[in-house]
Each structure stands twice: as C-alpha cells, then as structure tokens.
Design a protein around this motif. Structure first.
Motif, PDB file in Angstrom:
ATOM      1  N   UNK A  55      -4.677  13.068  27.922  1.00  0.00           N
ATOM      2  CA  UNK A  55      -5.955  12.884  28.617  1.00  0.00           C
ATOM      3  C   UNK A  55      -7.044  12.442  27.640  1.00  0.00           C
ATOM      4  N   UNK A  56      -7.097  13.063  26.476  1.00  0.00           N
ATOM      5  CA  UNK A  56      -8.096  12.705  25.462  1.00  0.00           C
ATOM      6  C   UNK A  56      -7.911  11.246  25.035  1.00  0.00           C
ATOM      7  N   UNK A  57      -6.661  10.847  24.791  1.00  0.00           N
ATOM      8  CA  UNK A  57      -6.380   9.467  24.380  1.00  0.00           C
ATOM      9  C   UNK A  57      -6.679   8.476  25.508  1.00  0.00           C
ATOM     10  N   UNK A  58      -6.337   8.847  26.734  1.00  0.00           N
ATOM     11  CA  UNK A  58      -6.555   7.977  27.889  1.00  0.00           C
ATOM     12  C   UNK A  58      -8.041   7.656  28.076  1.00  0.00           C
ATOM     13  N   UNK A  59      -8.899   8.641  27.837  1.00  0.00           N
ATOM     14  CA  UNK A  59     -10.342   8.465  28.036  1.00  0.00           C
ATOM     15  C   UNK A  59     -11.064   7.993  26.776  1.00  0.00           C
ATOM     16  N   UNK A  60     -10.317   7.688  25.731  1.00  0.00           N
ATOM     17  CA  UNK A  60     -10.940   7.269  24.459  1.00  0.00           C
ATOM     18  C   UNK A  60     -12.051   8.234  24.049  1.00  0.00           C
ATOM     19  N   UNK A  61     -11.756   9.514  24.138  1.00  0.00           N
ATOM     20  CA  UNK A  61     -12.745  10.544  23.841  1.00  0.00           C
ATOM     21  C   UNK A  61     -13.089  10.570  22.356  1.00  0.00           C
ATOM     22  N   UNK A  62     -12.087  10.361  21.523  1.00  0.00           N
ATOM     23  CA  UNK A  62     -12.310  10.438  20.081  1.00  0.00           C
ATOM     24  C   UNK A  62     -11.983   9.129  19.407  1.00  0.00           C
ATOM     25  N   UNK A  63     -12.558   8.990  18.230  1.00  0.00           N
ATOM     26  CA  UNK A  63     -12.248   7.865  17.368  1.00  0.00           C
ATOM     27  C   UNK A  63     -12.174   8.416  15.948  1.00  0.00           C
ATOM     28  N   UNK A  64     -11.092   8.124  15.230  1.00  0.00           N
ATOM     29  CA  UNK A  64     -10.948   8.613  13.864  1.00  0.00           C
ATOM     30  C   UNK A  64     -11.913   7.864  12.967  1.00  0.00           C
ATOM     31  N   UNK A  65     -12.745   8.593  12.245  1.00  0.00           N
ATOM     32  CA  UNK A  65     -13.675   7.998  11.293  1.00  0.00           C
ATOM     33  C   UNK A  65     -13.693   8.858  10.032  1.00  0.00           C
ATOM     34  N   UNK A  66     -14.177   8.269   8.941  1.00  0.00           N
ATOM     35  CA  UNK A  66     -14.365   9.048   7.719  1.00  0.00           C
ATOM     36  C   UNK A  66     -15.576   9.948   7.912  1.00  0.00           C
ATOM     37  N   UNK A  67     -15.510  11.169   7.396  1.00  0.00           N
ATOM     38  CA  UNK A  67     -16.663  12.069   7.561  1.00  0.00           C
ATOM     39  C   UNK A  67     -17.865  11.564   6.769  1.00  0.00           C
ATOM     40  N   UNK A  68     -19.063  11.721   7.343  1.00  0.00           N
ATOM     41  CA  UNK A  68     -20.269  11.325   6.605  1.00  0.00           C
ATOM     42  C   UNK A  68     -20.408  12.177   5.338  1.00  0.00           C
ATOM     43  N   UNK A  69     -20.839  11.549   4.278  1.00  0.00           N
ATOM     44  CA  UNK A  69     -20.971  12.266   3.010  1.00  0.00           C
ATOM     45  C   UNK A  69     -22.017  13.374   3.124  1.00  0.00           C
ATOM     46  N   UNK A  70     -21.660  14.537   2.623  1.00  0.00           N
ATOM     47  CA  UNK A  70     -22.575  15.668   2.607  1.00  0.00           C
ATOM     48  C   UNK A  70     -22.704  16.391   3.936  1.00  0.00           C
ATOM     49  N   UNK A  71     -21.873  16.047   4.910  1.00  0.00           N
ATOM     50  CA  UNK A  71     -21.935  16.695   6.229  1.00  0.00           C
ATOM     51  C   UNK A  71     -20.726  17.604   6.412  1.00  0.00           C
ATOM     52  N   UNK A  72     -20.952  18.730   7.060  1.00  0.00           N
ATOM     53  CA  UNK A  72     -19.849  19.626   7.407  1.00  0.00           C
ATOM     54  C   UNK A  72     -19.136  19.099   8.637  1.00  0.00           C
ATOM     55  N   UNK A  73     -17.856  19.354   8.708  1.00  0.00           N
ATOM     56  CA  UNK A  73     -17.042  18.928   9.842  1.00  0.00           C
ATOM     57  C   UNK A  73     -16.917  20.101  10.814  1.00  0.00           C
ATOM     58  N   UNK A  74     -17.137  19.836  12.092  1.00  0.00           N
ATOM     59  CA  UNK A  74     -16.969  20.864  13.115  1.00  0.00           C
ATOM     60  C   UNK A  74     -15.493  20.923  13.463  1.00  0.00           C
ATOM     61  N   UNK A  75     -14.917  22.084  13.384  1.00  0.00           N
ATOM     62  CA  UNK A  75     -13.491  22.248  13.641  1.00  0.00           C
ATOM     63  C   UNK A  75     -13.151  22.259  15.121  1.00  0.00           C
ATOM     64  N   UNK A  76     -11.860  22.344  15.401  1.00  0.00           N
ATOM     65  CA  UNK A  76     -11.341  22.398  16.763  1.00  0.00           C
ATOM     66  C   UNK A  76     -10.480  23.634  16.934  1.00  0.00           C
ATOM     67  N   UNK A  77     -10.297  24.035  18.172  1.00  0.00           N
ATOM     68  CA  UNK A  77      -9.336  25.095  18.457  1.00  0.00           C
ATOM     69  C   UNK A  77      -8.806  24.916  19.865  1.00  0.00           C
ATOM     70  N   UNK A  78      -7.638  25.464  20.103  1.00  0.00           N
ATOM     71  CA  UNK A  78      -7.002  25.404  21.418  1.00  0.00           C
ATOM     72  C   UNK A  78      -7.349  26.649  22.213  1.00  0.00           C
ATOM     73  N   UNK A  79      -7.599  26.455  23.513  1.00  0.00           N
ATOM     74  CA  UNK A  79      -7.813  27.545  24.457  1.00  0.00           C
ATOM     75  C   UNK A  79      -6.711  27.439  25.507  1.00  0.00           C
ATOM     76  N   UNK A  80      -6.072  28.542  25.827  1.00  0.00           N
ATOM     77  CA  UNK A  80      -4.948  28.561  26.767  1.00  0.00           C
ATOM     78  C   UNK A  80      -5.277  29.418  27.972  1.00  0.00           C
ATOM     79  N   UNK A  81      -5.047  28.879  29.165  1.00  0.00           N
ATOM     80  CA  UNK A  81      -5.295  29.611  30.404  1.00  0.00           C
ATOM     81  C   UNK A  81      -4.162  29.365  31.390  1.00  0.00           C
ATOM     82  N   UNK A  82      -3.768  30.408  32.064  1.00  0.00           N
ATOM     83  CA  UNK A  82      -2.809  30.302  33.146  1.00  0.00           C
ATOM     84  C   UNK A  82      -3.600  30.270  34.438  1.00  0.00           C
TER      85      UNK A  82
END
Length: 155
Positions: A55-82
């Motif tokens: 779904x993420x790839x289908x909607x072009x939600x993200x694009x891989x880029x180099x991180x800006x110099x001196x900026x922190x990267x916001x991490x990711x995590x998975x959430x699971x629900x039944x």
C-alpha cells in the motif's frame, strides 16, 4: 435479578461488565505481537506487514533520500491489531508502519501539531442531526496510515 430458570439447572453466575471487558481485553492482547521480533514469527503478521508495504509503495508515500546534514531522523515502528467482526470472529490482521512522532521536539522538528480525532460530543451531534434529517451515515476504515500530501518543510 432472578438468575434461576424454570428447569432444575443451577443458577447462572452474573458477571460484571468490567470482568467481561478485562477478560476479553486480555484475550485480544494475547493475539497481537508487541514488536517486530514477535511478529515475524507468525505468517499472518508477515502477510499483514507485506500488505502495508504494498500500500505504501502503491501510493508513493515515501521516497528514499539522503538525510539532511545535522538533522535527526524520525524512526518507524510497526503497530499490530486484530480486527474483529460483530460476532467476535476475526475479520483481518492489520499491521501499520508508523513514525515515532513522539521523538520530535517543538520548534526544532515541527512548529504545528494536528490531531485527526473528533471529540465524542461532535460525533454525537452529527449523528443526532443525521437521524433528525433522515440522512444516511457511513463509516469507513482508511487503509493507509500515511497522508498523501507534499510537505513544505523538511522533516
């Protein structure tokens, strides 16, 4: 409250709503992995994560880029629900890849915050108006957790 019946069966034990909620809540929690390491041990969760990536790839939600110099990267995590049907049977297993927005700092990583959550009073008002006006109301579940809009600022 009379818990006996006309036949000779023993009286039923009446349980409080809190007891029922706590027992079912514990059963639901037991089904859902708490982290990625637990999830990859079960095929159902691997499939749910694969569907989220598609779904993420289908909607072009993200694009891989180099991180800006001196900026922190916001991490990711998975959430699971039944997800359950009204009768209590399993409808589907849902995995969502979300950002760890809580690691951001006001004035550094962001200037404004938005919470796409309606207050219960608002929902009740809208439903009451819809009932009075005899308007049909539909509920939907948004499949993708990410918004598809270009950002104007660096994140």
């Amino acid at each position: 409250m009379d818990t006996s019946s006309d036949d000779e069966s023993p009286p039923r034990k009446v349980r409080s709503l809190i007891d029922i909620y706590e027992s079912t809540n514990m059963a639901f929690l037991a089904c859902e992995p708490q982290n990625f390491e637990e999830a990859i041990k079960e095929d159902i969760w691997i499939k749910a994560m694969a569907e989220e990536i598609v779904t993420i790839e289908k909607h072009d939600t993200w694009e891989w880029v180099d991180p800006p110099e001196g900026k922190d990267i916001i991490g990711l995590k998975w959430i699971y629900k039944t997800k359950y049907k009204e009768d209590g049977t399993i409808q589907k297993y849902k995995a969502r890849l979300v950002t760890k927005g809580y690691s951001q700092q006001p004035g550094i990583d962001f200037n404004e915050t938005f919470a796409p959550v309606a207050r219960m009073e608002t929902i009740r008002t809208v439903l009451t108006l819809a009932a009075q006006m005899e308007v049909l109301v539909y509920q939907l579940d948004v499949k993708s957790a990410f918004l598809n809009r270009e950002l104007k600022e660096e994140v």
